[in-house]
Write a protein that holds these residues in place. Structure first.
Motif, PDB file in Angstrom:
ATOM      1  N   ASP A   1      33.251  51.395  51.791  1.00 10.22           N
ATOM      2  CA  ASP A   1      33.397  50.311  52.933  1.00 10.22           C
ATOM      3  C   ASP A   1      34.005  49.222  52.213  1.00 10.22           C
ATOM      4  O   ASP A   1      33.378  48.369  51.387  1.00 10.22           O
ATOM      5  N   ARG A   2      35.314  48.806  52.857  1.00  8.02           N
ATOM      6  CA  ARG A   2      35.867  47.235  52.187  1.00  8.02           C
ATOM      7  C   ARG A   2      34.795  46.230  52.232  1.00  8.02           C
ATOM      8  O   ARG A   2      34.793  45.372  51.375  1.00  8.02           O
ATOM      9  N   ALA A   3      33.939  46.040  53.465  1.00  3.46           N
ATOM     10  CA  ALA A   3      33.089  44.872  53.484  1.00  3.46           C
ATOM     11  C   ALA A   3      32.080  44.944  52.367  1.00  3.46           C
ATOM     12  O   ALA A   3      31.635  43.693  51.793  1.00  3.46           O
ATOM     13  N   GLU A   4      31.583  46.051  52.013  1.00  6.01           N
ATOM     14  CA  GLU A   4      30.783  46.411  50.926  1.00  6.01           C
ATOM     15  C   GLU A   4      31.540  45.953  49.459  1.00  6.01           C
ATOM     16  O   GLU A   4      30.640  45.414  48.763  1.00  6.01           O
ATOM     17  N   LEU A   5      32.754  46.253  49.562  1.00  5.39           N
ATOM     18  CA  LEU A   5      33.494  45.864  48.205  1.00  5.39           C
ATOM     19  C   LEU A   5      33.573  44.325  48.144  1.00  5.39           C
ATOM     20  O   LEU A   5      33.575  43.780  46.994  1.00  5.39           O
ATOM     21  N   LEU A   6      33.954  43.745  49.257  1.00  4.65           N
ATOM     22  CA  LEU A   6      33.950  42.311  49.285  1.00  4.65           C
ATOM     23  C   LEU A   6      32.663  41.726  48.951  1.00  4.65           C
ATOM     24  O   LEU A   6      32.818  40.396  48.505  1.00  4.65           O
ATOM     25  N   ALA A   7      31.599  42.137  49.177  1.00  2.00           N
ATOM     26  CA  ALA A   7      30.221  41.380  49.138  1.00  2.00           C
ATOM     27  C   ALA A   7      29.843  41.539  47.688  1.00  2.00           C
ATOM     28  O   ALA A   7      29.121  40.612  47.365  1.00  2.00           O
ATOM     29  N   ARG A   8      30.122  42.493  47.142  1.00  2.00           N
ATOM     30  CA  ARG A   8      29.615  42.895  45.539  1.00  2.00           C
ATOM     31  C   ARG A   8      30.659  43.395  44.671  1.00  2.00           C
ATOM     32  O   ARG A   8      31.573  44.114  45.183  1.00  2.00           O
ATOM     33  N   PHE A   9      30.669  43.039  43.363  1.00  2.00           N
ATOM     34  CA  PHE A   9      31.649  43.430  42.761  1.00  2.00           C
ATOM     35  C   PHE A   9      31.217  44.886  42.141  1.00  2.00           C
ATOM     36  O   PHE A   9      30.081  45.331  42.009  1.00  2.00           O
ATOM     37  N   HIS A  10      32.403  45.720  42.416  1.00  4.38           N
ATOM     38  CA  HIS A  10      32.344  47.344  41.997  1.00  4.38           C
ATOM     39  C   HIS A  10      33.248  47.708  40.929  1.00  4.38           C
ATOM     40  O   HIS A  10      34.323  47.196  40.660  1.00  4.38           O
ATOM     41  N   ALA A  11      32.609  48.811  40.258  1.00  7.88           N
ATOM     42  CA  ALA A  11      33.465  49.256  39.137  1.00  7.88           C
ATOM     43  C   ALA A  11      33.257  50.975  39.061  1.00  7.88           C
ATOM     44  O   ALA A  11      32.294  51.293  39.804  1.00  7.88           O
ATOM     45  N   GLU A  12      34.364  51.633  38.869  1.00 12.34           N
ATOM     46  CA  GLU A  12      34.071  52.910  38.438  1.00 12.34           C
ATOM     47  C   GLU A  12      34.320  53.172  36.994  1.00 12.34           C
ATOM     48  O   GLU A  12      35.438  52.845  36.468  1.00 12.34           O
ATOM     49  N   GLU A  13      33.112  53.989  36.379  1.00  9.25           N
ATOM     50  CA  GLU A  13      33.196  54.075  35.127  1.00  9.25           C
ATOM     51  C   GLU A  13      32.674  55.755  34.858  1.00  9.25           C
ATOM     52  O   GLU A  13      31.650  55.977  35.220  1.00  9.25           O
ATOM     53  N   ASP A  14      33.642  56.438  34.223  1.00  8.50           N
ATOM     54  CA  ASP A  14      33.403  57.880  33.936  1.00  8.50           C
ATOM     55  C   ASP A  14      32.996  58.468  35.397  1.00  8.50           C
ATOM     56  O   ASP A  14      31.711  59.349  35.187  1.00  8.50           O
ATOM     57  N   GLY A  15      33.341  58.307  36.508  1.00  8.09           N
ATOM     58  CA  GLY A  15      33.249  58.782  37.588  1.00  8.09           C
ATOM     59  C   GLY A  15      32.361  58.443  38.443  1.00  8.09           C
ATOM     60  O   GLY A  15      31.947  58.652  39.512  1.00  8.09           O
ATOM     61  N   GLU A  16      31.504  57.409  37.961  1.00  9.70           N
ATOM     62  CA  GLU A  16      30.306  56.823  38.705  1.00  9.70           C
ATOM     63  C   GLU A  16      30.740  55.413  39.080  1.00  9.70           C
ATOM     64  O   GLU A  16      31.087  54.531  38.351  1.00  9.70           O
ATOM     65  N   LEU A  17      30.411  55.456  40.292  1.00  6.60           N
ATOM     66  CA  LEU A  17      30.521  53.854  41.102  1.00  6.60           C
ATOM     67  C   LEU A  17      29.283  53.120  40.861  1.00  6.60           C
ATOM     68  O   LEU A  17      28.175  53.310  40.983  1.00  6.60           O
ATOM     69  N   LEU A  18      29.620  51.842  40.148  1.00  6.02           N
ATOM     70  CA  LEU A  18      28.479  50.719  39.942  1.00  6.02           C
ATOM     71  C   LEU A  18      28.767  49.669  40.515  1.00  6.02           C
ATOM     72  O   LEU A  18      30.032  49.305  41.203  1.00  6.02           O
ATOM     73  N   SER A  19      27.722  48.707  40.766  1.00  5.19           N
ATOM     74  CA  SER A  19      28.079  47.331  41.432  1.00  5.19           C
ATOM     75  C   SER A  19      27.041  46.579  40.582  1.00  5.19           C
ATOM     76  O   SER A  19      26.005  46.766  40.172  1.00  5.19           O
ATOM     77  N   GLY A  20      27.443  45.285  41.127  1.00 10.47           N
ATOM     78  CA  GLY A  20      26.730  44.205  40.406  1.00 10.47           C
ATOM     79  C   GLY A  20      26.989  44.184  38.914  1.00 10.47           C
ATOM     80  O   GLY A  20      27.993  44.308  38.365  1.00 10.47           O
ATOM     81  N   ALA A  21      25.710  43.622  38.246  1.00 16.51           N
ATOM     82  CA  ALA A  21      25.916  43.416  36.868  1.00 16.51           C
ATOM     83  C   ALA A  21      26.268  44.768  36.086  1.00 16.51           C
ATOM     84  O   ALA A  21      26.936  44.823  35.096  1.00 16.51           O
ATOM     85  N   ALA A  22      26.042  45.759  36.475  1.00 20.64           N
ATOM     86  CA  ALA A  22      26.301  47.425  35.933  1.00 20.64           C
ATOM     87  C   ALA A  22      28.022  47.325  36.105  1.00 20.64           C
ATOM     88  O   ALA A  22      28.525  47.961  35.179  1.00 20.64           O
TER      89      ALA A  22
END
Length: 146
Positions: free
Chosen positions: A59-80
């Motif tokens: 969800d776009r709202a979730e992506l706007l609320a916290r920083f997200h990344a995908e590394e090696d196929g895994e979706l991460l958020s926040g400090a990770a």
């Protein structure tokens, strides 16, 4: 293309990290501009979630609320997610590797959560500063008599 070159090309493409960021946030855009300059090997794909038609895995709202990344196929958020971005950028890689330590990641996550609490105020302050700097103002202008 030789087998070796083809393998290296696939390896680089597979190792690519995707970052989703809020392009409407002045703090975020400044930080991403710095990361883009540091990412000389183009290992990070930056996606501005504020743009219409942006590729959003959740969800776009979730992506706007916290920083997200995908590394090696895994979706991460926040400090990770920050740590994943750092690992993809050679000069920041040692920070990203240090964040693989659970204790270090927990500290970074606490700091990130504190930042999220003040982000709206910082966003407003930077927006007002930029507006005044560009000649606009939130306050009515008064003329001084000389």
């Amino acid at each position: 293309m030789s087998n070796s070159a083809d393998h290296e090309s696939r390896k680089t493409a597979e190792a690519r990290t995707t970052i989703w960021f809020d392009g409407a946030c002045p703090i975020c855009t400044r930080e991403i501009a710095i990361m883009r300059k540091l990412d000389r090997r183009n290992r990070v794909r930056f996606v501005d979630v504020a743009e219409d038609g942006a590729d959003c895995p959740i969800d776009r709202a979730e992506l706007l609320a916290r920083f997200h990344a995908e590394e090696d196929g895994e979706l991460l958020s926040g400090a990770a997610a920050f740590a994943a971005m750092w690992r993809a950028i050679p000069i920041l890689r040692p920070l990203g590797l240090a964040a693989r330590n659970r204790g270090m990641l927990a500290i970074l996550e606490r700091l990130y959560n504190r930042f999220l609490k003040i982000r709206p105020r910082l966003h407003a302050m930077i927006g007002a500063f930029n507006k005044r700097k560009s000649g606009g103002s939130d306050r009515p202008q008064t003329r001084r008599e000389t």
